[in-house]
Design a protein around this motif. Structure first.
Motif, PDB file in Angstrom:
ATOM      1  N   UNK A   1       0.850  -1.180   0.000  1.00  0.00           N
ATOM      2  CA  UNK A   1       0.000   0.000   0.000  1.00  0.00           C
ATOM      3  C   UNK A   1       0.888   1.232   0.000  1.00  0.00           C
ATOM      4  N   UNK A   2       0.531   2.198  -0.824  1.00  0.00           N
ATOM      5  CA  UNK A   2       1.284   3.442  -0.916  1.00  0.00           C
ATOM      6  C   UNK A   2       0.454   4.541  -0.295  1.00  0.00           C
ATOM      7  N   UNK A   3       1.095   5.337   0.558  1.00  0.00           N
ATOM      8  CA  UNK A   3       0.374   6.455   1.155  1.00  0.00           C
ATOM      9  C   UNK A   3       0.906   7.755   0.584  1.00  0.00           C
ATOM     10  N   UNK A   4       0.059   8.737   0.563  1.00  0.00           N
ATOM     11  CA  UNK A   4       0.409  10.042   0.011  1.00  0.00           C
ATOM     12  C   UNK A   4       0.690  11.014   1.134  1.00  0.00           C
ATOM     13  N   UNK A   5       1.894  10.938   1.691  1.00  0.00           N
ATOM     14  CA  UNK A   5       2.332  11.890   2.714  1.00  0.00           C
ATOM     15  C   UNK A   5       1.411  11.933   3.910  1.00  0.00           C
ATOM     16  N   UNK A   6       1.131  13.140   4.354  1.00  0.00           N
ATOM     17  CA  UNK A   6       0.345  13.319   5.564  1.00  0.00           C
ATOM     18  C   UNK A   6      -1.144  13.146   5.344  1.00  0.00           C
ATOM     19  N   UNK A   7      -1.584  13.085   4.086  1.00  0.00           N
ATOM     20  CA  UNK A   7      -3.018  12.962   3.846  1.00  0.00           C
ATOM     21  C   UNK A   7      -3.520  11.578   4.226  1.00  0.00           C
ATOM     22  N   UNK A   8      -2.622  10.612   4.310  1.00  0.00           N
ATOM     23  CA  UNK A   8      -2.965   9.234   4.703  1.00  0.00           C
ATOM     24  C   UNK A   8      -3.960   8.581   3.739  1.00  0.00           C
ATOM     25  N   UNK A   9      -3.980   9.050   2.512  1.00  0.00           N
ATOM     26  CA  UNK A   9      -4.813   8.441   1.483  1.00  0.00           C
ATOM     27  C   UNK A   9      -4.045   7.264   0.896  1.00  0.00           C
ATOM     28  N   UNK A  10      -4.443   6.067   1.241  1.00  0.00           N
ATOM     29  CA  UNK A  10      -3.739   4.874   0.787  1.00  0.00           C
ATOM     30  C   UNK A  10      -4.221   4.448  -0.598  1.00  0.00           C
ATOM     31  N   UNK A  11      -3.286   3.982  -1.396  1.00  0.00           N
ATOM     32  CA  UNK A  11      -3.593   3.422  -2.713  1.00  0.00           C
ATOM     33  C   UNK A  11      -2.935   2.056  -2.757  1.00  0.00           C
ATOM     34  N   UNK A  12      -3.731   1.047  -3.049  1.00  0.00           N
ATOM     35  CA  UNK A  12      -3.175  -0.301  -3.108  1.00  0.00           C
ATOM     36  C   UNK A  12      -2.353  -0.469  -4.373  1.00  0.00           C
ATOM     37  N   UNK A  13      -1.533  -1.482  -4.410  1.00  0.00           N
ATOM     38  CA  UNK A  13      -0.741  -1.781  -5.608  1.00  0.00           C
ATOM     39  C   UNK A  13      -1.653  -2.023  -6.804  1.00  0.00           C
ATOM     40  N   UNK A  14      -2.756  -2.718  -6.575  1.00  0.00           N
ATOM     41  CA  UNK A  14      -3.701  -2.996  -7.659  1.00  0.00           C
ATOM     42  C   UNK A  14      -4.314  -1.700  -8.194  1.00  0.00           C
ATOM     43  N   UNK A  15      -4.708  -0.808  -7.286  1.00  0.00           N
ATOM     44  CA  UNK A  15      -5.281   0.473  -7.710  1.00  0.00           C
ATOM     45  C   UNK A  15      -4.262   1.304  -8.480  1.00  0.00           C
ATOM     46  N   UNK A  16      -3.041   1.329  -7.991  1.00  0.00           N
ATOM     47  CA  UNK A  16      -1.989   2.078  -8.664  1.00  0.00           C
ATOM     48  C   UNK A  16      -1.701   1.496 -10.048  1.00  0.00           C
ATOM     49  N   UNK A  17      -1.735   0.182 -10.164  1.00  0.00           N
ATOM     50  CA  UNK A  17      -1.492  -0.444 -11.471  1.00  0.00           C
ATOM     51  C   UNK A  17      -2.602  -0.110 -12.461  1.00  0.00           C
ATOM     52  N   UNK A  18      -3.853  -0.059 -12.025  1.00  0.00           N
ATOM     53  CA  UNK A  18      -4.948   0.332 -12.914  1.00  0.00           C
ATOM     54  C   UNK A  18      -4.732   1.767 -13.389  1.00  0.00           C
ATOM     55  N   UNK A  19      -4.338   2.651 -12.473  1.00  0.00           N
ATOM     56  CA  UNK A  19      -4.075   4.039 -12.840  1.00  0.00           C
ATOM     57  C   UNK A  19      -2.973   4.118 -13.891  1.00  0.00           C
ATOM     58  N   UNK A  20      -1.898   3.369 -13.663  1.00  0.00           N
ATOM     59  CA  UNK A  20      -0.779   3.385 -14.607  1.00  0.00           C
ATOM     60  C   UNK A  20      -1.181   2.794 -15.965  1.00  0.00           C
ATOM     61  N   UNK A  21      -1.994   1.763 -15.960  1.00  0.00           N
ATOM     62  CA  UNK A  21      -2.456   1.182 -17.225  1.00  0.00           C
ATOM     63  C   UNK A  21      -3.274   2.201 -18.012  1.00  0.00           C
ATOM     64  N   UNK A  22      -4.127   2.957 -17.325  1.00  0.00           N
ATOM     65  CA  UNK A  22      -4.915   4.000 -17.987  1.00  0.00           C
ATOM     66  C   UNK A  22      -3.990   5.042 -18.616  1.00  0.00           C
ATOM     67  N   UNK A  23      -2.975   5.465 -17.887  1.00  0.00           N
ATOM     68  CA  UNK A  23      -2.021   6.431 -18.419  1.00  0.00           C
ATOM     69  C   UNK A  23      -1.280   5.871 -19.629  1.00  0.00           C
ATOM     70  N   UNK A  24      -0.812   4.629 -19.538  1.00  0.00           N
ATOM     71  CA  UNK A  24      -0.076   4.023 -20.655  1.00  0.00           C
ATOM     72  C   UNK A  24      -0.957   3.871 -21.884  1.00  0.00           C
ATOM     73  N   UNK A  25      -2.202   3.469 -21.685  1.00  0.00           N
ATOM     74  CA  UNK A  25      -3.116   3.311 -22.820  1.00  0.00           C
ATOM     75  C   UNK A  25      -3.317   4.639 -23.529  1.00  0.00           C
ATOM     76  N   UNK A  26      -3.550   5.692 -22.772  1.00  0.00           N
ATOM     77  CA  UNK A  26      -3.761   7.016 -23.369  1.00  0.00           C
ATOM     78  C   UNK A  26      -2.529   7.458 -24.134  1.00  0.00           C
ATOM     79  N   UNK A  27      -1.359   7.301 -23.555  1.00  0.00           N
ATOM     80  CA  UNK A  27      -0.122   7.734 -24.204  1.00  0.00           C
ATOM     81  C   UNK A  27       0.144   6.914 -25.465  1.00  0.00           C
TER      82      UNK A  27
END
Length: 161
Positions: free
Chosen positions: A2-28
């Motif tokens: 799980x990745x957290x964004x500094x002090x905001x404590x908004x966690x993003x799981x590896x799976x969620x982050x991978x979906x985000x990255x796939x969306x970015x790669x597809x668009x590019x």
């Protein structure tokens, strides 16, 4: 993991982050392929094609520069430089706004409309090959539903936009 964004404590799981990255790669990847095809076959950058397309779809083939910048997702200064190049090539003209002395319109010329018409089959073929033919009908409907959830149509539920 799980990745957290500094002090905001908004966690993003590896799976969620991978979906985000796939969306970015597809668009590019899709936009790079479209850009390459347009440059090779028509010596026309994708951003230029998008400007010509937006103008062609607008009443009187014209848009205020601020509105055009919003539609093509360019900064005001980036659009100004692009319009300078398109104007030098005879594809667009600038026109003063009679109701606002500070306002300018970008106007599609006949030459710009002809260039757009020549490039449109290449652009549409690229969209089909890179996106539409890869997904079946159900997947396209699901994709549309997901994208509409992210970016709702501001005109939905209104009589006019």
């Amino acid at each position: 993991m799980t990745i957290t964004a500094g002090e905001s404590r908004e966690a993003i799981s590896s799976e969620e982050l991978e979906v985000w990255r796939m969306l970015q790669r597809a668009q590019v990847r899709i936009t790079r392929a479209l850009e390459a095809d347009l440059l090779v076959e028509h010596d026309l950058a994708l951003a230029s094609y998008d400007v010509l397309l937006q103008l062609s779809e607008s009443p009187g083939r014209r848009l205020r520069m601020n509105d055009l910048a919003d539609r093509v997702l360019l900064s005001r200064s980036g659009l100004t430089r692009l319009i300078d190049r398109l104007q030098r090539d005879g594809l667009v003209e600038r026109e003063a706004c009679t109701s606002d002395a500070r306002g300018l319109f970008a106007v599609l010329t006949d030459g710009g409309a002809a260039r757009l018409a020549e490039a449109a089959p290449t652009y549409l073929r690229g969209i089909r090959a890179q996106f539409l033919d890869v997904l079946d009908g159900d997947e396209l409907r699901q994709c549309a539903a997901m994208l509409n959830k992210l970016f709702p149509d501001p005109c939905t539920g209104q009589d006019s936009c």
